[in-house]
Write an enzyme that holds these catalytic residues in place. Sequence first.
Site, PDB file in Angstrom:
ATOM      1  N   HIS A  16      -2.272  29.452 -67.466  1.00 49.47           N
ATOM      2  CA  HIS A  16      -3.077  30.493 -68.083  1.00 49.47           C
ATOM      3  C   HIS A  16      -4.525  30.364 -67.621  1.00 49.47           C
ATOM      4  O   HIS A  16      -4.924  29.381 -67.009  1.00 49.47           O
ATOM      5  CB  HIS A  16      -2.988  30.460 -69.625  1.00 49.47           C
ATOM      6  CG  HIS A  16      -3.691  29.324 -70.295  1.00 49.47           C
ATOM      7  ND1 HIS A  16      -3.880  29.261 -71.658  1.00 49.47           N
ATOM      8  CD2 HIS A  16      -4.256  28.198 -69.804  1.00 49.47           C
ATOM      9  CE1 HIS A  16      -4.527  28.161 -71.971  1.00 49.47           C
ATOM     10  NE2 HIS A  16      -4.765  27.501 -70.880  1.00 49.47           N
ATOM     11  N   CYS A  35     -11.351  25.791 -68.884  1.00 44.68           N
ATOM     12  CA  CYS A  35     -10.209  26.699 -69.059  1.00 44.68           C
ATOM     13  C   CYS A  35     -10.502  28.098 -68.544  1.00 44.68           C
ATOM     14  O   CYS A  35      -9.625  28.949 -68.512  1.00 44.68           O
ATOM     15  CB  CYS A  35      -9.777  26.751 -70.521  1.00 44.68           C
ATOM     16  SG  CYS A  35      -8.996  25.228 -71.064  1.00 44.68           S
ATOM     17  N   HIS A  41      -4.856  27.288 -64.800  1.00 47.45           N
ATOM     18  CA  HIS A  41      -4.388  25.901 -64.845  1.00 47.45           C
ATOM     19  C   HIS A  41      -3.175  25.874 -65.751  1.00 47.45           C
ATOM     20  O   HIS A  41      -2.867  26.867 -66.417  1.00 47.45           O
ATOM     21  CB  HIS A  41      -5.499  24.993 -65.393  1.00 47.45           C
ATOM     22  CG  HIS A  41      -5.882  25.354 -66.785  1.00 47.45           C
ATOM     23  ND1 HIS A  41      -6.761  26.363 -67.071  1.00 47.45           N
ATOM     24  CD2 HIS A  41      -5.459  24.881 -67.988  1.00 47.45           C
ATOM     25  CE1 HIS A  41      -6.880  26.488 -68.375  1.00 47.45           C
ATOM     26  NE2 HIS A  41      -6.104  25.611 -68.966  1.00 47.45           N
ATOM     27  N   HIS A  43      -0.237  23.979 -68.584  1.00 48.62           N
ATOM     28  CA  HIS A  43       0.007  23.073 -69.707  1.00 48.62           C
ATOM     29  C   HIS A  43       1.503  22.843 -69.858  1.00 48.62           C
ATOM     30  O   HIS A  43       2.309  23.722 -69.547  1.00 48.62           O
ATOM     31  CB  HIS A  43      -0.503  23.666 -71.021  1.00 48.62           C
ATOM     32  CG  HIS A  43      -1.988  23.760 -71.110  1.00 48.62           C
ATOM     33  ND1 HIS A  43      -2.792  22.670 -71.360  1.00 48.62           N
ATOM     34  CD2 HIS A  43      -2.819  24.815 -70.980  1.00 48.62           C
ATOM     35  CE1 HIS A  43      -4.056  23.062 -71.392  1.00 48.62           C
ATOM     36  NE2 HIS A  43      -4.112  24.358 -71.153  1.00 48.62           N
ATOM     37  N   ASP A  81       8.477  30.410 -69.428  1.00 51.92           N
ATOM     38  CA  ASP A  81       8.570  29.113 -68.752  1.00 51.92           C
ATOM     39  C   ASP A  81       8.280  29.254 -67.255  1.00 51.92           C
ATOM     40  O   ASP A  81       8.888  30.084 -66.568  1.00 51.92           O
ATOM     41  CB  ASP A  81       9.958  28.512 -68.968  1.00 51.92           C
ATOM     42  CG  ASP A  81      10.025  27.058 -68.548  1.00 51.92           C
ATOM     43  OD1 ASP A  81       8.984  26.361 -68.597  1.00 51.92           O
ATOM     44  OD2 ASP A  81      11.131  26.597 -68.172  1.00 51.92           O
ATOM     45  N   HIS A  82       7.344  28.443 -66.773  1.00 54.54           N
ATOM     46  CA  HIS A  82       6.907  28.470 -65.377  1.00 54.54           C
ATOM     47  C   HIS A  82       6.317  29.825 -64.970  1.00 54.54           C
ATOM     48  O   HIS A  82       6.436  30.232 -63.808  1.00 54.54           O
ATOM     49  CB  HIS A  82       8.039  28.036 -64.436  1.00 54.54           C
ATOM     50  CG  HIS A  82       8.319  26.564 -64.529  1.00 54.54           C
ATOM     51  ND1 HIS A  82       8.965  26.004 -65.608  1.00 54.54           N
ATOM     52  CD2 HIS A  82       8.006  25.532 -63.720  1.00 54.54           C
ATOM     53  CE1 HIS A  82       9.049  24.698 -65.441  1.00 54.54           C
ATOM     54  NE2 HIS A  82       8.465  24.385 -64.293  1.00 54.54           N
ATOM     55  N   GLU A 126      -0.507  22.824 -77.383  1.00 56.87           N
ATOM     56  CA  GLU A 126      -0.958  23.087 -76.016  1.00 56.87           C
ATOM     57  C   GLU A 126      -1.083  21.755 -75.270  1.00 56.87           C
ATOM     58  O   GLU A 126      -0.803  21.660 -74.078  1.00 56.87           O
ATOM     59  CB  GLU A 126      -2.298  23.809 -76.042  1.00 56.87           C
ATOM     60  CG  GLU A 126      -2.718  24.346 -74.701  1.00 56.87           C
ATOM     61  CD  GLU A 126      -3.994  25.166 -74.820  1.00 56.87           C
ATOM     62  OE1 GLU A 126      -3.901  26.402 -74.723  1.00 56.87           O
ATOM     63  OE2 GLU A 126      -5.051  24.580 -75.061  1.00 56.87           O
TER      64      GLU A 126
HETATM   65 NI    NI Z   1      -5.717  25.633 -70.970  1.00 52.13          NI
END
Ligand code: NI
Length: 137
Positions: A16, A35, A41, A43, A81-82, A126
């Site tokens: 995100h 962020c 990046h 998580h 996911d991914h 997160e």
């Molecule tokens: Ni983040």
Amino acid sequence: MPLVYVTRRLHFSAAHRLHSDQLSAQENEQVYGLCNNPLGHGHNYELEVTVQGIPDPVNGIVVDLKELKKVIESEIIDLVDHKHLNYEVEFMRGIVPTAENIAVAFWNQLKDKLPSGRLYEIKLYETPRNIAVYRGE
Ligand code: NI
């Protein structure tokens, strides 16, 4: 009648970028720090979905956890996911993907889809230390 809370925990990884179109570039950097990195990046998220209900008098079950898992996977996990949450997830379009906003979006995805019981809480990790909780209010 005992009211019982049942939780299923699932995992997904996603990318995100935290950026609000309503803030200037400088404000975005101030609010979101690292962020706000333009290319995003990732998580490793942990998701806990809690359902409340009275155990069935015959089978003792609030919600069938296999069924619950299937619904969470089809309504949420398979879609995120991914993926890059800013660009690739239809139900999150136009939402700044903070943990808070993701928790609310997941609630809306799931609230009418449970096999039984009532959705009580979405808890999104997160990171092991950064957690958002939404209970639908
Ligand atoms: Ni983040």
